[in-house]
Design a protein around this motif. Structure first.
Motif, PDB file in Angstrom:
ATOM      1  N   ALA A 151       0.826  -1.218   0.000  1.00 56.74           N
ATOM      2  CA  ALA A 151       0.000   0.000   0.000  1.00 56.74           C
ATOM      3  C   ALA A 151       0.858   1.265   0.000  1.00 56.74           C
ATOM      4  O   ALA A 151       0.621   2.208   0.733  1.00 56.74           O
ATOM      5  N   SER A 152       1.886   1.249  -0.827  1.00 57.49           N
ATOM      6  CA  SER A 152       2.747   2.418  -0.981  1.00 57.49           C
ATOM      7  C   SER A 152       2.722   2.838  -2.447  1.00 57.49           C
ATOM      8  O   SER A 152       1.954   2.299  -3.225  1.00 57.49           O
ATOM      9  N   LYS A 153       3.561   3.769  -2.827  1.00 62.91           N
ATOM     10  CA  LYS A 153       3.614   4.216  -4.223  1.00 62.91           C
ATOM     11  C   LYS A 153       4.054   3.077  -5.135  1.00 62.91           C
ATOM     12  O   LYS A 153       4.780   2.187  -4.731  1.00 62.91           O
ATOM     13  N   SER A 154       3.615   3.161  -6.397  1.00 61.47           N
ATOM     14  CA  SER A 154       4.124   2.219  -7.384  1.00 61.47           C
ATOM     15  C   SER A 154       5.616   2.485  -7.562  1.00 61.47           C
ATOM     16  O   SER A 154       6.120   3.553  -7.187  1.00 61.47           O
ATOM     17  N   CYS A 155       6.316   1.545  -8.135  1.00 61.04           N
ATOM     18  CA  CYS A 155       7.770   1.711  -8.308  1.00 61.04           C
ATOM     19  C   CYS A 155       8.090   2.901  -9.203  1.00 61.04           C
ATOM     20  O   CYS A 155       9.007   3.668  -8.916  1.00 61.04           O
ATOM     21  N   SER A 156       7.325   3.089 -10.267  1.00 61.44           N
ATOM     22  CA  SER A 156       7.616   4.215 -11.154  1.00 61.44           C
ATOM     23  C   SER A 156       7.338   5.547 -10.459  1.00 61.44           C
ATOM     24  O   SER A 156       8.083   6.518 -10.644  1.00 61.44           O
ATOM     25  N   GLN A 157       6.296   5.619  -9.630  1.00 61.54           N
ATOM     26  CA  GLN A 157       6.034   6.854  -8.886  1.00 61.54           C
ATOM     27  C   GLN A 157       7.133   7.106  -7.852  1.00 61.54           C
ATOM     28  O   GLN A 157       7.553   8.236  -7.637  1.00 61.54           O
ATOM     29  N   TYR A 158       7.602   6.037  -7.219  1.00 63.27           N
ATOM     30  CA  TYR A 158       8.686   6.167  -6.248  1.00 63.27           C
ATOM     31  C   TYR A 158       9.946   6.713  -6.921  1.00 63.27           C
ATOM     32  O   TYR A 158      10.571   7.656  -6.439  1.00 63.27           O
ATOM     33  N   ILE A 159      10.315   6.127  -8.060  1.00 67.45           N
ATOM     34  CA  ILE A 159      11.518   6.562  -8.772  1.00 67.45           C
ATOM     35  C   ILE A 159      11.354   8.000  -9.265  1.00 67.45           C
ATOM     36  O   ILE A 159      12.287   8.803  -9.192  1.00 67.45           O
ATOM     37  N   LYS A 160      10.180   8.343  -9.729  1.00 64.47           N
ATOM     38  CA  LYS A 160       9.916   9.711 -10.175  1.00 64.47           C
ATOM     39  C   LYS A 160      10.138  10.704  -9.029  1.00 64.47           C
ATOM     40  O   LYS A 160      10.760  11.750  -9.204  1.00 64.47           O
ATOM     41  N   ARG A 161       9.653  10.356  -7.838  1.00 60.24           N
ATOM     42  CA  ARG A 161       9.842  11.223  -6.674  1.00 60.24           C
ATOM     43  C   ARG A 161      11.309  11.340  -6.306  1.00 60.24           C
ATOM     44  O   ARG A 161      11.811  12.437  -6.049  1.00 60.24           O
ATOM     45  N   VAL A 162      12.025  10.221  -6.312  1.00 61.94           N
ATOM     46  CA  VAL A 162      13.448  10.251  -5.962  1.00 61.94           C
ATOM     47  C   VAL A 162      14.229  11.100  -6.971  1.00 61.94           C
ATOM     48  O   VAL A 162      15.086  11.896  -6.586  1.00 61.94           O
ATOM     49  N   ILE A 163      13.939  10.942  -8.247  1.00 64.01           N
ATOM     50  CA  ILE A 163      14.620  11.753  -9.266  1.00 64.01           C
ATOM     51  C   ILE A 163      14.352  13.234  -9.014  1.00 64.01           C
ATOM     52  O   ILE A 163      15.272  14.045  -9.032  1.00 64.01           O
ATOM     53  N   SER A 164      13.103  13.579  -8.758  1.00 61.56           N
ATOM     54  CA  SER A 164      12.732  14.981  -8.542  1.00 61.56           C
ATOM     55  C   SER A 164      13.416  15.573  -7.321  1.00 61.56           C
ATOM     56  O   SER A 164      13.862  16.714  -7.345  1.00 61.56           O
ATOM     57  N   GLU A 165      13.484  14.796  -6.246  1.00 55.86           N
ATOM     58  CA  GLU A 165      13.995  15.321  -4.984  1.00 55.86           C
ATOM     59  C   GLU A 165      15.496  15.134  -4.786  1.00 55.86           C
ATOM     60  O   GLU A 165      16.133  15.951  -4.126  1.00 55.86           O
ATOM     61  N   GLU A 166      16.052  14.037  -5.333  1.00 54.25           N
ATOM     62  CA  GLU A 166      17.437  13.704  -5.016  1.00 54.25           C
ATOM     63  C   GLU A 166      18.345  13.572  -6.237  1.00 54.25           C
ATOM     64  O   GLU A 166      19.546  13.406  -6.079  1.00 54.25           O
ATOM     65  N   GLY A 167      17.775  13.576  -7.429  1.00 58.24           N
ATOM     66  CA  GLY A 167      18.571  13.504  -8.634  1.00 58.24           C
ATOM     67  C   GLY A 167      18.715  12.095  -9.195  1.00 58.24           C
ATOM     68  O   GLY A 167      18.360  11.107  -8.566  1.00 58.24           O
ATOM     69  N   LEU A 168      19.265  12.036 -10.407  1.00 54.20           N
ATOM     70  CA  LEU A 168      19.393  10.761 -11.120  1.00 54.20           C
ATOM     71  C   LEU A 168      20.368   9.791 -10.468  1.00 54.20           C
ATOM     72  O   LEU A 168      20.110   8.592 -10.415  1.00 54.20           O
ATOM     73  N   LYS A 169      21.486  10.290 -10.002  1.00 52.24           N
ATOM     74  CA  LYS A 169      22.485   9.392  -9.412  1.00 52.24           C
ATOM     75  C   LYS A 169      21.913   8.635  -8.225  1.00 52.24           C
ATOM     76  O   LYS A 169      22.074   7.420  -8.121  1.00 52.24           O
ATOM     77  N   VAL A 170      21.231   9.333  -7.343  1.00 43.19           N
ATOM     78  CA  VAL A 170      20.625   8.692  -6.177  1.00 43.19           C
ATOM     79  C   VAL A 170      19.506   7.755  -6.622  1.00 43.19           C
ATOM     80  O   VAL A 170      19.353   6.654  -6.084  1.00 43.19           O
ATOM     81  N   ALA A 171      18.739   8.170  -7.632  1.00 36.53           N
ATOM     82  CA  ALA A 171      17.642   7.334  -8.125  1.00 36.53           C
ATOM     83  C   ALA A 171      18.155   6.007  -8.684  1.00 36.53           C
ATOM     84  O   ALA A 171      17.532   4.965  -8.474  1.00 36.53           O
ATOM     85  N   PHE A 172      19.281   6.039  -9.384  1.00 37.42           N
ATOM     86  CA  PHE A 172      19.851   4.784  -9.898  1.00 37.42           C
ATOM     87  C   PHE A 172      20.209   3.848  -8.755  1.00 37.42           C
ATOM     88  O   PHE A 172      19.961   2.641  -8.818  1.00 37.42           O
ATOM     89  N   ILE A 173      20.767   4.388  -7.703  1.00 38.64           N
ATOM     90  CA  ILE A 173      21.146   3.570  -6.546  1.00 38.64           C
ATOM     91  C   ILE A 173      19.904   3.015  -5.849  1.00 38.64           C
ATOM     92  O   ILE A 173      19.817   1.821  -5.574  1.00 38.64           O
ATOM     93  N   LYS A 174      18.937   3.878  -5.579  1.00 41.15           N
ATOM     94  CA  LYS A 174      17.738   3.450  -4.859  1.00 41.15           C
ATOM     95  C   LYS A 174      16.829   2.566  -5.702  1.00 41.15           C
ATOM     96  O   LYS A 174      16.077   1.754  -5.167  1.00 41.15           O
ATOM     97  N   SER A 175      16.877   2.723  -7.021  1.00 40.68           N
ATOM     98  CA  SER A 175      15.995   1.931  -7.875  1.00 40.68           C
ATOM     99  C   SER A 175      16.318   0.444  -7.801  1.00 40.68           C
ATOM    100  O   SER A 175      15.408  -0.386  -7.846  1.00 40.68           O
ATOM    101  N   ARG A 176      17.567   0.113  -7.659  1.00 40.79           N
ATOM    102  CA  ARG A 176      17.942  -1.309  -7.586  1.00 40.79           C
ATOM    103  C   ARG A 176      17.273  -1.979  -6.385  1.00 40.79           C
ATOM    104  O   ARG A 176      16.683  -3.055  -6.506  1.00 40.79           O
ATOM    105  N   THR A 177      17.353  -1.323  -5.239  1.00 43.23           N
ATOM    106  CA  THR A 177      16.730  -1.869  -4.037  1.00 43.23           C
ATOM    107  C   THR A 177      15.215  -1.938  -4.204  1.00 43.23           C
ATOM    108  O   THR A 177      14.579  -2.934  -3.843  1.00 43.23           O
ATOM    109  N   ARG A 178      14.635  -0.903  -4.761  1.00 35.50           N
ATOM    110  CA  ARG A 178      13.181  -0.868  -4.933  1.00 35.50           C
ATOM    111  C   ARG A 178      12.714  -1.945  -5.896  1.00 35.50           C
ATOM    112  O   ARG A 178      11.704  -2.629  -5.662  1.00 35.50           O
ATOM    113  N   PHE A 179      13.428  -2.130  -7.007  1.00 38.64           N
ATOM    114  CA  PHE A 179      13.021  -3.146  -7.974  1.00 38.64           C
ATOM    115  C   PHE A 179      13.174  -4.552  -7.410  1.00 38.64           C
ATOM    116  O   PHE A 179      12.381  -5.443  -7.725  1.00 38.64           O
ATOM    117  N   GLN A 180      14.157  -4.766  -6.547  1.00 42.14           N
ATOM    118  CA  GLN A 180      14.277  -6.066  -5.880  1.00 42.14           C
ATOM    119  C   GLN A 180      13.087  -6.294  -4.949  1.00 42.14           C
ATOM    120  O   GLN A 180      12.535  -7.393  -4.888  1.00 42.14           O
TER     121      GLN A 180
END
Length: 104
Positions: free
Chosen positions: A40-69
């Motif tokens: 019951a949280s954000k979809s993965c694409s919404q999560y990544i979109k938020r991370v990119i907006s707030e923290e940038g692409l580099k951080v999003a690449f790092i966090k996306s791996r954990t989220r996709f797992q």
């Protein structure tokens, strides 16, 4: 911290591209919204979109791996339950381009 013009533009382009992914690619995968349905949280694409907006692409690449797992694990759990689950009613309006239920 000041960002370069390249970082700024790539960040904006990435955030703009995510709705295209949600509309044209995501519905054709063999599973959708597993993390959203199970946790019951954000979809993965919404999560990544938020991370990119707030923290940038580099951080999003790092966090996306954990989220996709985590999403993969959520999909496995949902498939093992072998049932159709309804999406939460309070989903983000950007996510409403997808189907209304999770199907295994």
């Amino acid at each position: 911290m000041q960002t370069s013009v390249f970082d700024y533009l790539s960040q904006k382009l990435s955030v703009t591209a995510i709705p295209g992914y949600q509309i044209h690619i995501s519905p054709h995968k063999n599973f959708q919204w597993a993390h959203l349905v199970l946790y019951a949280s954000k979809s993965c694409s919404q999560y990544i979109k938020r991370v990119i907006s707030e923290e940038g692409l580099k951080v999003a690449f790092i966090k996306s791996r954990t989220r996709f797992q985590a999403c993969k694990q959520a999909n496995i759990i949902l498939k093992s339950q072998g049932e159709e689950l309804e999406l939460p009613t309070d989903i983000n309006e950007d996510d409403q381009t997808k189907t209304s239920s999770y199907r295994t």
